[in-house]
Design a protein around this motif. Structure first.
Motif, PDB file in Angstrom:
ATOM      1  N   ARG A  80       0.838  -1.210   0.000  1.00 39.11           N
ATOM      2  CA  ARG A  80       0.000   0.000   0.000  1.00 39.11           C
ATOM      3  C   ARG A  80       0.870   1.257   0.000  1.00 39.11           C
ATOM      4  O   ARG A  80       0.593   2.220  -0.732  1.00 39.11           O
ATOM      5  N   ALA A  81       1.913   1.257   0.838  1.00 41.38           N
ATOM      6  CA  ALA A  81       2.772   2.439   0.934  1.00 41.38           C
ATOM      7  C   ALA A  81       3.498   2.701  -0.380  1.00 41.38           C
ATOM      8  O   ALA A  81       3.591   3.852  -0.836  1.00 41.38           O
ATOM      9  N   LEU A  82       4.020   1.658  -1.009  1.00 42.13           N
ATOM     10  CA  LEU A  82       4.735   1.839  -2.267  1.00 42.13           C
ATOM     11  C   LEU A  82       3.805   2.268  -3.392  1.00 42.13           C
ATOM     12  O   LEU A  82       4.188   3.043  -4.270  1.00 42.13           O
ATOM     13  N   LEU A  83       2.582   1.780  -3.365  1.00 38.87           N
ATOM     14  CA  LEU A  83       1.613   2.193  -4.381  1.00 38.87           C
ATOM     15  C   LEU A  83       1.345   3.689  -4.273  1.00 38.87           C
ATOM     16  O   LEU A  83       1.297   4.406  -5.286  1.00 38.87           O
ATOM     17  N   ARG A  84       1.195   4.185  -3.049  1.00 36.28           N
ATOM     18  CA  ARG A  84       1.012   5.632  -2.861  1.00 36.28           C
ATOM     19  C   ARG A  84       2.244   6.399  -3.337  1.00 36.28           C
ATOM     20  O   ARG A  84       2.132   7.436  -4.006  1.00 36.28           O
TER      21      ARG A  84
END
Length: 767
Positions: A437-441
């Motif tokens: 999730r963090a990398l997608l953001r």
């Protein structure tokens, strides 16, 4: 005199490209300026037309080693000519440039590290525009120091002078630092007063200790790779029974003491990406502990890729284990506090620094199965460099593909390029899911990316699918489910440079993996798909066999052996299976499995190639009871088979006519069990099995009409097996076919998102 505005796109920020332009302009007496902005590099140039033509043509010549120029465009420009040529302040705007991957220490910085006359001698964080951290420390574009983890370290006057001098290789090197102003290194627990932290860490390693070392993209756990007790203890602490450990050696020559090297392997080891390279062991090499890579005939070596690593290895006499700093199945830790907490009980000491790792990056892994490099895990050194799409994929809507459940990655497609994320891990792990999730953001922010289309795997229960559905609703994007094996096939075609016109239809994709949801709602895993980018049909497949216990069958190979034998011989299978009955670790449970298969209770049919390999491994007594990591049994089976391939011949199989064609294994099992009964060497049996799989699939493809010129993409996790890949390719080439293998993206689910993105974008474009 005329004026032009010149736009350069590609990997041109943070690599010394502006100084290259500045030097070239001054040499040609061109006036103007160069600057970074959201789309790459913009140049305003004044000169006579012929000189400007030559200037544009020479922009690619002598470009910095980490630069990649994708396009150079020019337009007429208005305005008075300035005096001289300058490097201007970066501008903001729509982000279309790429972020350069982290790069291994360059030769110039490495020389400074050991030069007593240099002010960076012995400094663990030296770098320049040709090397050092990039993605791991960036939080925004433009790639300027204020948008990186180095914002916390104001430059001293000496570093500031280098940073401001276009003639210096550290001009605008955002992570540049020195002992006076940059990150510092320390050891916990603290050594005796006056003891260098590196010397103290080396003393611990020599004594058999385990040290957590903070690198570029995360922590490693290190120990002396020649110390059997240390290797065994590291496995015990990590609860990592069998997965191979990565090794780091100080030089190519040292790697060559333990493994067979050729020019391709040496070039990979020394490249800016500095991946882990899987190499065959030297039979005459110095002994190393068996626990480094149990059941394997290859070792994974990398070279030092940071100044800290170079300083550490220079103090040691042999290689180190450098495995991910994590507990088993968790993502690599990246913060100091995480390391103190999550690696407590695993490490004896922590070699840490105060430069923040903003983005986690595992080490990349590369194999050389047939003389050409193949990326098995794409992460540090490769991600997030954009991949140019082949011809025919311009004008697609901006598309985000969410990937699969295991070996998760995601992919952004826009303007003829694909940006594949680094390897994230298995989303069933909560920490990996948070990381995803963090990398997608981060990627959406870095690339200013708003998807019009979101691609997901057709399996509705994958976490990546549910996340994609929620994101599509949030941003108003069109959600497009994509078949698992079609995505594998498309990823291979893209990776092979096959354009839309050539690969739109008429290919025969051989897709072999563990499992994925098929278009008929059943589990697939051994498929031949006819078609291409525009659509596929299932032309042939491995005979479906029950998966008794569902997920349990993926962890316990003996279950697959029972299922395969029962499918081959029916209810009286025990009469045929005498040679392997004593290898079933839980004989009392066999009856339970039979009832599950009879009633279809938690025993779905599955045409998995991966489970077939597990079954044969179990028949040979290889990890029959349980495997500690995916493909453990298959990898051991491959290593066992390798010395016998030349002398082996395939077993017979059954090709049942129909639409689709079905590959059955009953004749193979009859012959294999007879070999076991006769006492044939297990390695020879393993080799015969590998040749059988290759022979059967190629025979099926030829039965389906494959011939001269037919494209045959090979994808899925199983073609990462060197024997399978080489044997299928050889047979296809003999028939005049064009086998396509992965190179830049993994054949396993790590490359799935690339295929998803291209297919979903095409579907959306078609309405």
């Amino acid at each position: 005199m005329v004026a032009r505005r010149i736009r350069v796109r590609g990997l041109v920020q943070g690599v010394g490209f502006r100084p290259h332009v500045w030097r070239l302009a001054r040499a040609l007496d061109i006036a103007g300026s160069v600057a970074n902005d959201g789309e790459g590099v913009v140049i305003h140039a004044w000169g006579d037309a012929a000189t400007l033509d030559g200037f544009q043509n020479r922009l690619r010549d002598g470009a910095p080693p980490l630069a990649r120029i994708d396009s150079v465009q020019a337009w007429p420009h208005d305005g008075p000519a300035p005096c001289g040529f300058t490097i201007a302040v970066s501008a903001t705007g729509t982000v279309r440039t790429g972020v350069v991957p982290d790069a291994a220490t360059c030769p110039a910085c490495r020389a400074e590290l050991f030069d007593p006359a240099d002010r960076r001698q012995g400094y663990a964080f030296g770098n320049c525009t040709h090397c050092g951290p990039r993605l791991s420390i960036v939080r925004a574009i433009p790639y300027d120091r204020a948008n990186t983890a180095m914002a916390a370290f104001p430059m001293c006057p000496d570093c500031a002078a280098e940073y401001a001098n276009p003639a210096d290789r550290r001009f605008h090197a955002q992570p540049t630092a020195c002992p006076a102003c940059g990150p510092r290194l320390w050891l916990e627990p603290a050594p005796d007063a006056g003891t260098d932290p590196l010397d103290a860490a080396v003393a611990l390693l020599r004594a058999g200790g385990i040290v957590a070392i903070k690198g570029i993209g995360g922590f490693h756990l290190a120990c002396d790779a020649t110390n059997t007790k240390a290797v065994v203890e590291l496995r015990r602490r990590k609860a990592r029974d069998a997965k191979p450990f990565a090794l780091m050696a100080r030089s190519v020559d040292e790697v060559g003491r333990y493994c067979q090297l050729d020019d391709t392997a040496s070039t990979l080891l020394l490249s800016p990406a500095a991946p882990i390279v899987l190499l065959p062991r030297r039979p005459d090499g110095p002994p190393l502990p068996d626990g480094l890579a149990p059941d394997q005939d290859h070792l994974g070596f990398m070279l030092p890729y940071t100044p800290l690593h170079h300083l550490l290895l220079a103090r040691l006499d042999g290689p180190l284990v450098m495995t991910s700093g994590n507990r088993s199945d968790e993502p690599q830790v990246i913060t100091n506090d995480e390391a103190r907490d999550r690696l407590a009980g695993l490490a004896d000491a922590w070699l840490m620094h105060d430069r923040a790792i903003l983005n986690r990056l595992d080490d990349s892994v590369v194999a050389i199965p047939s003389g050409a490099p193949v990326i098995l895990r794409r992460a540090r050194g490769y991600a997030p460099a954009p991949l140019p799409l082949p011809p025919g994929f311009d004008g697609l809507p901006p598309t985000l593909a969410m990937g699969g459940e295991l070996k998760a990655t995601f992919c952004l497609v826009r303007e003829g390029q694909a940006i594949l994320s680094q390897h994230i891990g298995d989303l069933e792990n909560a920490a990996a899911l948070d990381d995803y999730r963090a990398l997608l953001r981060l990627y959406r922010d870095l690339f200013d990316f708003t998807p019009a289309v979101i691609a997901v795997d057709a399996h509705p229960d994958y976490l990546s699918t549910t996340l994609g559905a929620a994101l599509a609703q949030e941003c108003g994007a069109r959600l497009v489910p994509v078949g698992h094996h079609h995505a594998h096939m498309a990823a291979c075609l893209v990776d092979g440079g096959i354009g839309l016109a050539e690969g739109g239809e008429g290919a025969l994709g051989v897709i072999l993996d563990g499992l994925g949801l098929g278009t008929d709602g059943t589990l697939w895993g051994g498929e031949i798909l006819r078609g291409g980018y525009r659509g596929v049909v299932r032309a042939a497949h491995i005979a479906p066999v029950a998966l008794p216990g569902g997920a349990a069958a993926m962890r316990e190979p003996w279950r697959n052996l029972v299922a395969q034998l029962r499918h081959a011989f029916g209810p009286t299978w025990r009469d045929q299976a005498a040679p392997v009955l004593d290898r079933l670790p839980v004989p009392a449970s066999v009856g339970v499995l039979e009832r599950m298969m009879e009633t279809g209770t938690n025993a779905p049919p599955c045409s998995s190639a991966g489970r077939l390999f597990d079954a044969v491994a179990a028949a040979l007594g290889i990890h029959a009871a349980r495997i500690g990591h995916e493909a453990q049994a298959a990898m051991a089976l491959e290593a066992l088979a390798r010395p016998h391939v030349v002398a082996a011949c395939p077993y017979p199989v059954a090709l049942a006519p129909g639409d689709p064609l079905v590959v059955g294994w009953r004749p193979m099992w009859q012959a294999l069990l007879a070999d076991l009964q006769a006492g044939e060497p297990p390695g020879l049996i393993a080799a015969r099995f590998h040749l059988t799989v290759a022979d059967a699939l190629v025979s099926a493809a030829l039965r389906l009409g494959a011939g001269p010129g037919t494209l045959v993409p090979l994808s899925g996790g199983v073609p990462q097996n060197h024997i399978i890949l080489a044997e299928i390719q050889a047979r296809l080439k003999t028939a005049g076919c064009r086998p396509i293998a992965h190179r830049q993206v993994p054949a396993n689910d790590g490359g799935l998102a690339l295929g998803q993105a291209v297919l979903a974008a095409l579907m959306a474009s078609a309405g």
